[in-house]
Design an enzyme around this catalytic site. Structure first.
Site, PDB file in Angstrom:
ATOM      1  N   GLU A 162     -11.492  10.954   6.539  1.00 56.11           N
ATOM      2  CA  GLU A 162     -10.208  10.771   5.758  1.00 56.11           C
ATOM      3  C   GLU A 162      -9.931  11.930   5.729  1.00 56.11           C
ATOM      4  OE1 GLU A 162      -8.102   8.147   3.620  1.00 56.11           O
ATOM      5  OE2 GLU A 162      -9.947   6.081   3.539  1.00 56.11           O
TER       6      GLU A 162
ATOM      7  N   TRP B  78       0.644  -1.779   0.066  1.00 54.67           N
ATOM      8  CA  TRP B  78      -0.014  -0.188  -0.387  1.00 54.67           C
ATOM      9  C   TRP B  78       0.882   1.367   0.020  1.00 54.67           C
ATOM     10  CZ3 TRP B  78      -4.495  -2.146  -0.836  1.00 54.67           C
ATOM     11  CH2 TRP B  78      -5.951  -1.201  -0.855  1.00 54.67           C
ATOM     12  N   ASP B  79       0.579   2.540   0.369  1.00 54.24           N
ATOM     13  CA  ASP B  79       1.388   3.115  -0.215  1.00 54.24           C
ATOM     14  C   ASP B  79       1.752   3.748   1.170  1.00 54.24           C
ATOM     15  OD1 ASP B  79      -1.268   4.419   1.033  1.00 54.24           O
ATOM     16  OD2 ASP B  79      -1.868   5.865  -0.566  1.00 54.24           O
ATOM     17  N   TRP B  80       1.711   2.985   1.997  1.00 55.58           N
ATOM     18  CA  TRP B  80       2.020   3.357   3.641  1.00 55.58           C
ATOM     19  C   TRP B  80       2.677   2.165   4.324  1.00 55.58           C
ATOM     20  CZ3 TRP B  80      -0.904  -0.255   5.399  1.00 55.58           C
ATOM     21  CH2 TRP B  80      -1.785   0.193   5.779  1.00 55.58           C
TER      22      TRP B  80
ATOM     23  N   ASN C 130     -13.984   0.641   1.353  1.00 54.73           N
ATOM     24  CA  ASN C 130     -13.192   2.050   1.099  1.00 54.73           C
ATOM     25  C   ASN C 130     -12.979   2.509  -0.196  1.00 54.73           C
ATOM     26  OD1 ASN C 130     -11.065   3.411   2.701  1.00 54.73           O
ATOM     27  ND2 ASN C 130     -10.409   2.955   0.981  1.00 54.73           N
ATOM     28  N   GLU C 131     -13.424   3.190  -0.715  1.00 56.54           N
ATOM     29  CA  GLU C 131     -13.351   4.620  -1.747  1.00 56.54           C
ATOM     30  C   GLU C 131     -13.841   4.043  -3.426  1.00 56.54           C
ATOM     31  OE1 GLU C 131     -10.100   7.462   0.757  1.00 56.54           O
ATOM     32  OE2 GLU C 131      -9.481   5.663  -1.577  1.00 56.54           O
TER      33      GLU C 131
END
Length: 887
Positions: free
Chosen positions: A562, A198-200, A464-465
């Protein structure tokens, strides 16, 4: 015989059985298969022991065959582990006589993910969903001495094969962005979505038996699920409990059962007769609580007690079998209120708990580790207690991770932390072939049955999204093909997930996605044209290029679920997974660890708007200062945005407002790297988390400017109105004495509201404070009431700090003494110091305050260590930094 007569006869028989058997016959025999298993890779070249619950990576680490997977570039170096096919195996002896039991089941509470289960060389079943519970009938397979193998298939290969087999149309995204260094087709496997990167976080697609595995042998019936939810009839104010029990009934005829439900503290005892039908049998009992009993409701943190009551449920089954279930029951109501707002188009979006509108303060939860067997109850308690200590009352369990373990929700029940529970779908489109939908329905059914007893869970959310992904066409789908994906979306989240949720749990609301427009989304066919519409539902908002100090850039949303900015974790956290050559902001390690495109540059760009960037020649010092500055930037940015949302809760401006929730992204970290988190991997508090303790305080004054006019709003989460005094000071950067102070008495703030309490043109304010200018002074302010009622002190910068005039080196000193289980730090300064940061290095613990504006010559700070330490060790590890140290 009529049914009434049959039930009466059955009751007499069961009462006789109950009175004749004080303990009852054991209803089942159990053999736990936790512990050490044999683990081997595909070609047998690696053989080692592996713990269950556990996974391959942690087994290899424990045996010394690999380094820490988080060390430097090991996420890439150890990709081979996830590409191999591994087998768990062991022998076990059956410690009971199989012949006396009608059914013997092999039960896996969680398998990660794709596997074939073989017992005594006979294949008994397969798994392909990490989030489901599996039960396999091994009655005719089990022997006195047995072998079991769990043959895993690489999740990476499986996902790729599933995608390849889906030939009718593509289901994007195929792969994550290259900067994430991840694996492809994660949407084709029911597994922790962020395990493919993921981006983190890193890519570690694990394999393993990640939850309990056991053998259960039983006669007549076996209790599989047991849940309790509370209900309150609005008109009569009658409280009742819905007790649902799910049995596996192994007889060919119905089985009679006597049920006794006891709640001693509520003077409640009910005896019922029920009939269990062959197969999977579900029984629902409704128990009314006498209105004469003064029961206490469960309240979110900051609004009351988290009262629960012990309940004993005893099932006495024909033949004298007895099943006892001890549980905790809670009473609370939840409503998601979407109704017209005077002076505004659209609808509200807020939660009423026990009839009280509550502003939601908190963050978003991601998995606490890439390897779930390392997430201990102690770790969960540490992280969740940190959330509570920062005055949070809600966490959103994000849909790209896992449904958390039971202990997580137990702790949230105890702490009063409400949970917005996503189902595990995130940032992707998903297939809807029948086998996939069947797997999802089984998953959702299991998770709702498992979790619905928890009062902390107040909302189910489909994904989510993913609504936003379709509405904004993230994946560049040709317009003529969009109807395919819209249909799939409704099929998955409405016709399947929503249908299951409504059937299993009517005690809390369901929304299909986040962000979503609530009822507007429903009216638009479950896919809104603009899920980010501020007049409806919840909103996600990110902007790294806008000046975060400019509050006018933020959406005046109904609910901000968020928002966030990145920062780097502390040097002591990074040092554990890096080497000396990595310790610069532009090193290969720093670039590798950043999974958000241009993330490192964006942090410096945002910080550079208001602060001087480090330009020192000493690389390590420069790196540490840059880390510090990213944390200052992140904390200040999210402070500005959160305070904007909190002061917007009671007003409508240009049709927008009535914001009733602020959940920043994100609470915690999965590894040591740059992210949006306020808690580092391991639980260390970033500066943002200390700021959160202030900006989520129950009573808070917040300031902003509009057209050169200075405003202060009073924000209150208190249950009663408050009469207060507002105290304001202007401090020159060049002096330890305030230029002026003033007090406004008779400030009244209504319970659960935000209201303007002070207004003055900046020019007038500066004029009556002598020599103050925008560049030379800073404003501080706080609220004080009767007794101990007060707010934290807040501040407002009148200019960028890189333009501040008069800032001096504070020459900070500290003396340390021990007082019982904590340490007392006396901090002294020679000058006003912004963003004073105390870092205890590798000594874990929290300070009573940190990252603060120091305007007094001496300040006492307490340090609460999580492990035992000494004054000597703390002095050696402690470092002090303030903004003027950056050069």
């Amino acid at each position: 015989m009529p049914p009434e007569g049959r039930r009466a006869s059955l009751l007499l028989v069961l009462l006789a059985v109950a009175s004749g058997r004080s303990e009852g016959t054991a209803a089942s025999a159990r053999l736990n298969l936790r512990g050490s298993w044999r683990l081997s890779n595909g070609n047998g070249s690696l053989v080692l022991s592996g713990d269950v619950p556990g996974c391959v990576h942690t087994a290899l680490l424990r045996e010394g065959l690999i380094q820490d997977p988080y060390y430097r570039f090991n996420d890439l170096a150890y990709r081979w582990i996830s590409l191999d096919n591994w087998t768990y195996s062991r022998e076990f002896q059956t410690l009971f006589d199989v012949s006396i039991w009608q059914k013997v089941s092999l039960i896996f509470e969680g398998v990660d993910t794709v596997a074939e289960i073989v017992v005594n060389n006979i294949s008994v079943g397969r798994t392909n969903n990490m989030f489901s519970r599996y039960s396999f009938d091994i009655t005719d397979v089990l022997q006195e001495v047995n072998t079991i193998q769990v043959h895993f298939l690489s999740a990476i290969w499986y996902a790729a094969e599933q995608s390849k087999n889906h030939q009718a149309y593509r289901v994007p995204p195929e792969c994550p962005p290259a900067v994430q260094k991840g694996e492809c087709h994660v949407n084709f496997i029911r597994k922790e979505q962020c395990s493919f990167s993921w981006d983190w976080g890193p890519s570690f697609p694990t394999q393993g038996i990640w939850k309990d595995v056991r053998i259960e042998a039983y006669n007549l019936c076996h209790l599989i699920y047991f849940s309790v939810t509370s209900h309150c009839e609005r008109n009569s104010q009658q409280w009742s409990l819905e007790i649902e029990s799910n049995f596996d009934v192994v007889t060919s005829k119905p089985v009679g059962c006597l049920v006794t439900v006891s709640i001693p503290e509520l003077q409640t005892q009910e005896v019922r007769t029920i009939e269990l039908r062959p197969g999977e049998s579900s029984i629902v009992l409704l128990i009314n609580i006498s209105k004469s009993i003064a029961l206490e409701t469960w309240w979110p943190r900051g609004h009351g007690n988290q009262t629960g009551y012990n309940m004993m449920t005893v099932f006495i089954i024909e033949g004298g079998y007895k099943i006892e279930k001890i549980s905790k029951v809670y009473f609370r109501t939840v409503e998601l209120v979407e109704e017209p707002i005077p002076g505004s188009p659209g609808l509200s979006f807020y939660f009423r708990i026990n009839g009280l509108p509550i502003f939601m303060k908190g963050s978003n939860w991601v998995p606490a580790d890439s390897f779930q067997d390392r997430v201990t109850p102690k770790m969960l308690k540490l992280l969740l207690q940190s959330a509570a200590d920062a005055n949070m009352n809600m966490l959103r369990v994000w849909g790209g991770g896992v449904y958390e373990q039971d202990e997580f929700y137990d702790i949230c029940d105890e702490l009063g932390i409400m949970i917005w529970q996503d189902f595990m779908f995130a940032c992707a489109l998903y297939p809807t072939d029948q086998s996939y939908l069947d797997s999802v329905r089984t998953e959702i059914t299991h998770q709702v049955k498992r979790l619905k007893s928890h009062p902390s869970i107040i909302l189910w959310s489909g994904n989510n999204e993913n609504e936003a992904a379709i509405a904004s066409n993230w994946f560049s789908i040709p317009q003529e093909e969009m109807s395919i994906y819209s249909k799939d979306y409704v099929t998955l989240y409405v016709k399947n997930i929503r249908e299951v949720v409504l059937a299993e749990d009517k005690s809390r609301p369901y929304i299909p996605s986040s962000p979503t427009n609530g009822w507007k989304t429903v009216k638009e066919g479950w896919l809104s044209h603009n899920p980010y519409d501020t007049h409806y539902g919840d909103t996600h908002y990110y902007s790294y290029r806008n000046d975060c100090w400019d509050w006018t850039t933020y959406p005046r949303a109904r609910f901000a679920s968020e928002y966030g900015f990145q920062s780097w974790p502390s040097f002591s956290t990074l040092a554990k997974v890096s080497s000396e050559e990595d310790w610069s902001y532009t090193s290969n390690f720093s670039l590798h660890r950043q999974h958000h495109a241009k993330g490192n540059d964006e942090m410096l760009q945002q910080a550079g708007l208001h602060f001087k960037l480090p330009h020192g020649t000493r690389l390590l010092e420069n790196f540490k200062h840059t880390i510090y500055l990213t944390q200052v930037m992140q904390a200040q940015c999210i402070k500005m945005e959160t305070e904007f949302y909190r002061r917007s809760q009671s007003e409508i401006i240009d049709g927008e407002g009535r914001t009733m929730g602020a959940l920043y992204w994100q609470l915690n970290d999965i590894w040591q790297g740059p992210s949006w988190a306020s808690l580092e991997y391991g639980g260390k508090w970033k500066m943002l988390h200390y700021f959160a303790r202030h900006f989520f305080a129950p009573l808070l004054p917040v300031a902003h400017e509009a057209e050169d006019v200075f405003y202060i709003y009073g924000v209150s989460d208190l249950r009663s109105d408050a009469a207060l005094t507002l105290k304001i000071s202007l401090h020159p950067w060049s002096s330890m004495e305030p230029a002026c102070t003033m007090a406004k008495e008779g400030v009244n703030i209504k319970a659960g509201s935000a209201t303007a309490i002070y207004k003055e043109p900046i020019a007038d304010l500066l004029r009556r404070c002598g020599n103050c200018t925008r560049q030379s002074c800073v404003i501080t302010f706080y609220l004080a009431g009767r007794g101990n009622l007060s707010s934290p002190s807040n501040y407002h910068f009148l200019s960028s700090l890189k333009d501040a005039v008069g800032l001096q080196k504070p020459q900070l000193t500290v003396s340390i003494s021990q007082e019982q289980d904590h340490f007392r730090l006396v901090l002294e300064t020679a000058a006003v110091a912004p963003f004073v940061w105390l870092d205890a290095g590798d000594i874990p613990g929290t300070f009573s305050d940190n990252g603060f504006l120091l305007t007094e010559k001496q300040r006492i700070i307490l340090f609460h260590p999580w492990d035992s330490t000494s004054v000597t060790e703390l002095k050696k590890s402690l470092s002090l930094t303030s903004l003027t140290d950056i050069s």
